[in-house]
Write an enzyme that holds these catalytic residues in place. Structure first.
Site, PDB file in Angstrom:
ATOM      1  N   ARG A 161     -22.549  41.986 -96.648  1.00  6.85           N
ATOM      2  CA  ARG A 161     -23.805  41.674 -95.747  1.00  6.85           C
ATOM      3  C   ARG A 161     -24.679  42.772 -96.259  1.00  6.85           C
ATOM      4  NH1 ARG A 161     -23.165  39.201 -90.226  1.00  6.85           N
ATOM      5  NH2 ARG A 161     -25.327  39.714 -89.967  1.00  6.85           N
ATOM      6  N   LYS A 165      -3.657  38.455 -94.115  1.00  2.64           N
ATOM      7  CA  LYS A 165      -2.991  38.500 -92.848  1.00  2.64           C
ATOM      8  C   LYS A 165      -3.886  39.364 -91.884  1.00  2.64           C
ATOM      9  CE  LYS A 165      -0.167  41.422 -91.230  1.00  2.64           C
ATOM     10  NZ  LYS A 165      -0.599  42.895 -91.374  1.00  2.64           N
ATOM     11  N   LYS A 174       6.029  43.917-102.905  1.00  4.37           N
ATOM     12  CA  LYS A 174       6.476  45.351-103.268  1.00  4.37           C
ATOM     13  C   LYS A 174       7.583  45.072-104.377  1.00  4.37           C
ATOM     14  CE  LYS A 174       5.652  47.499 -98.837  1.00  4.37           C
ATOM     15  NZ  LYS A 174       4.583  48.621 -99.220  1.00  4.37           N
ATOM     16  N   HIS A 216       5.624  40.530 -92.334  1.00  7.08           N
ATOM     17  CA  HIS A 216       6.345  41.355 -92.978  1.00  7.08           C
ATOM     18  C   HIS A 216       7.941  41.447 -92.856  1.00  7.08           C
ATOM     19  CE1 HIS A 216       2.476  42.509 -94.388  1.00  7.08           C
ATOM     20  NE2 HIS A 216       2.523  43.692 -93.637  1.00  7.08           N
TER      21      HIS A 216
HETATM   22  C1  BG6 Z   1      -0.238  46.011 -92.884  1.00  5.59           C
HETATM   23  C2  BG6 Z   1      -0.342  46.308 -91.331  1.00  5.59           C
HETATM   24  O1  BG6 Z   1      -0.042  44.862 -93.090  1.00  5.59           O
HETATM   25  O2  BG6 Z   1       0.943  46.945 -93.244  1.00  5.59           O
HETATM   26  C3  BG6 Z   1      -0.722  47.680 -91.083  1.00  5.59           C
HETATM   27  O3  BG6 Z   1      -1.694  45.815 -91.002  1.00  5.59           O
HETATM   28  C4  BG6 Z   1       0.551  48.577 -91.859  1.00  5.59           C
HETATM   29  O4  BG6 Z   1      -0.739  48.240 -89.773  1.00  5.59           O
HETATM   30  C5  BG6 Z   1       0.630  48.196 -93.262  1.00  5.59           C
HETATM   31  O5  BG6 Z   1       0.255  50.094 -91.723  1.00  5.59           O
HETATM   32  C6  BG6 Z   1       1.924  48.931 -93.883  1.00  5.59           C
HETATM   33  O6  BG6 Z   1       2.107  48.553 -95.201  1.00  5.59           O
HETATM   34  P1  BG6 Z   1       2.756  49.561 -96.289  1.00  5.59           P
HETATM   35  O7  BG6 Z   1       2.628  48.810 -97.447  1.00  5.59           O
HETATM   36  O8  BG6 Z   1       1.977  50.841 -96.059  1.00  5.59           O
HETATM   37  O9  BG6 Z   1       4.186  49.836 -95.535  1.00  5.59           O
END
Ligand code: BG6
Length: 488
Positions: free
Chosen positions: A43, A142, A176, A234
């Site tokens: 924006r 997400k 990952k 996740h």
């Molecule tokens: C995100 C969440 O999807 O994943 C976060 O919104 C979280 O709250 C993050 O910290 C964790 O991802 P990673 O890859 O750091 O384990």
């Protein structure tokens, strides 16, 4: 193949922290297809030069090894432009369409990294501006909705304008390297398959623990909480990767069909299991690495009486022939004792013990996702010889482990999660993205938990920051006669 990648939310946190650094890594590794252009959309009234300068400043926060040199940045920045847009204004989309049509790239990726409330608007407006052509791919970050109804509404709108094969729903855990390794381990080796079932596995534990608190995202987290933020997506995707049947081939739909079956087989909740098998927690003040940290209710943007959970532990089962009766435990939380994401597969003890000392001790396979990325196979072996103890019945066996460290083994060649996923979008590979029916099924399964909490005035159990969550989490698993892997 030329591509245009349009990044809605181009001045947002995700763009700076994850997406631009990932695109730069792909550029550095020579894997970003040539003939690409990246268009940041925001924006603010910025020119492309100012946008690039801001990005360069943000790269200062990236790990040194992943930071561009001045020369590299200049080359990368040549791919980048900024387009100012108000996402509610049709005229601004028409202008974007003109920018894209002038170049007419082979593939156009629309990465919608905005607040979820804007997803449907962006899709509708893209279509109104004629930007939903067959060469368009839409990437949705997400959280996709807040519950089943809102998730369905988003999917319904998106489907009006795009085919399912054009929609890339990101769950970055699937990108990952350790998760891809899990697929490789299970479906590239014959060794584990005969053991991968209820006859040999006692329980499976999925832990995604973070040391960080909610950081600057207090206001977002207040309406989200750990169940929506981590479990619905996740953790359940990890559970699918562990529990799914071997797909018939490696095509996206073959994989996603099997994941969907797992989600559909999750044991339905009852009032009893909702009470006994789900623990919600919230961090209180405590210490992380010796430093005092505030409690969740004291964080910026958080209601001082908040009941939002920052921790969830739960027990479930996959009701099918392979897994019936095997508990799957999921645990995730912020401000826990360590940053540790892992899956532990605990095998059953030997059916007949000839070594007294091994009674009750089982073998386990640990899949480490982060901070290390690797596999550990925990076994028992003959310990150092002991002259007093040569009798097999009282022999002391020593725990040993086979330890595969993938970072060491494949170090330099490893591709980060967002880098991998962005390249997959540009190439049109859907294997590591979530289909709408999977996502809806996951929402359907978590919703009774949300409803139960909404009706429960007791609120979350507090735990001190820097611990492994409320003691009820250990009590829940102890009821089955097990303990979390770090307690064993
Ligand atoms: C995100 C969440 O999807 O994943 C976060 O919104 C979280 O709250 C993050 O910290 C964790 O991802 P990673 O890859 O750091 O384990």
């Amino acid at each position: 193949m030329s591509f245009d990648l349009v990044l809605f939310g181009g001045t947002g946190d995700l763009a700076w922290r994850k997406l631009m650094p990932a695109l730069f890594q792909a550029f550095r590794h020579g894997t970003l297809p040539e003939g690409g252009r990246i268009i940041g959309v925001g924006r603010e009234d910025l020119g492309s030069t100012q946008y690039r300068a801001r990005m360069q400043a943000r790269f200062e926060n990236v790990d040194l090894a992943k930071r561009p040199s001045a020369e590299e940045f200049a080359q990368f920045a040549a791919l980048i432009e900024f387009v100012r847009m108000d996402l509610s204004k049709p005229d601004d989309y028409a202008q974007l369409a003109a920018t894209l049509q002038a170049r007419n790239a082979d593939t156009v990726v629309m990465y919608v990294a905005t607040a979820p409330a804007l997803f449907t608007t962006v899709c509708e407006q893209l279509a109104a501006a004629g930007l939903n052509t067959p060469k368009t791919r839409v990437v949705l970050e997400k959280p996709l909705g807040h519950d089943l109804a809102s998730n369905r509404e988003i999917n319904r709108t998106v489907r009006k304008f795009f085919e399912e094969k054009q929609v890339f729903r990101i769950d970055h855990y699937l990108g990952k390297p350790a998760v891809q390794n899990l697929f490789a381990l299970r479906f590239g080796n014959a060794l584990f398959e005969p053991l991968w079932r209820r006859e040999h596995i006692a329980n499976i534990q999925i832990t995604i623990a973070e040391e960080l608190g909610v950081e600057s995202r207090g206001a977002f987290y207040e309406t989200t909480g750990a169940l929506r933020d981590m479990v619905q997506n996740h953790a359940l995707q990890l559970l699918c990767a562990i529990g799914m049947e071997p797909p018939i081939n490696s095509h996206a739909d073959a994989i996603r069909d099997e994941k969907l079956k797992v989600l559909r087989s999750l044991k339905p909740w009852t009032q009893e299991s909702l009470t006994q098998d789900v623990v919600r927690g919230q961090y209180a003040a405590g210490a992380i690495d010796g430093d005092k940290v505030p409690g969740y209710r004291e964080e910026a943007g958080v209601n001082p009486q908040s009941n939002t959970e920052t921790f969830v532990a739960l027990r479930t089962e996959i009701s099918n022939w392979r897994w019936a009766g095997v508990p799957f435990y999921i645990r995730t939380g912020k401000r826990l004792a360590g940053r540790d994401a892992r899956i532990v597969v605990n095998f059953r003890p030997t059916p007949h013990a000839i070594f007294n000392a091994t009674m009750g001790v089982a073998n386990s396979l640990v899949i480490n996702l982060q901070p290390k990325d690797g596999l550990e196979l925990h076994l028992l072996a003959q310990g150092p010889s002991n002259r007093q103890n040569r009798n097999a019945a009282t022999q002391v066996l020593a725990p040993v482990q086979l330890d595969l460290d993938f970072d060491k083994r494949f170090g330099a060649e490893r591709v980060g999660a967002y880098e991998r996923l962005l390249l997959d979008v540009i190439d049109g590979r859907l294997n590591l993205f979530v289909r709408s029916d999977e996502q809806e099924e996951a929402w359907r399964w978590v919703e009774p938990i949300l409803d139960n909490w909404a009706a429960d005035a007791q609120g979350p159990r507090l735990y001190a920051a820097g611990t492994w969550g409320p003691s009820a989490s250990s009590a829940m698993i102890a009821r089955d006669g097990y303990c979390w892997s770090e307690e064993s």
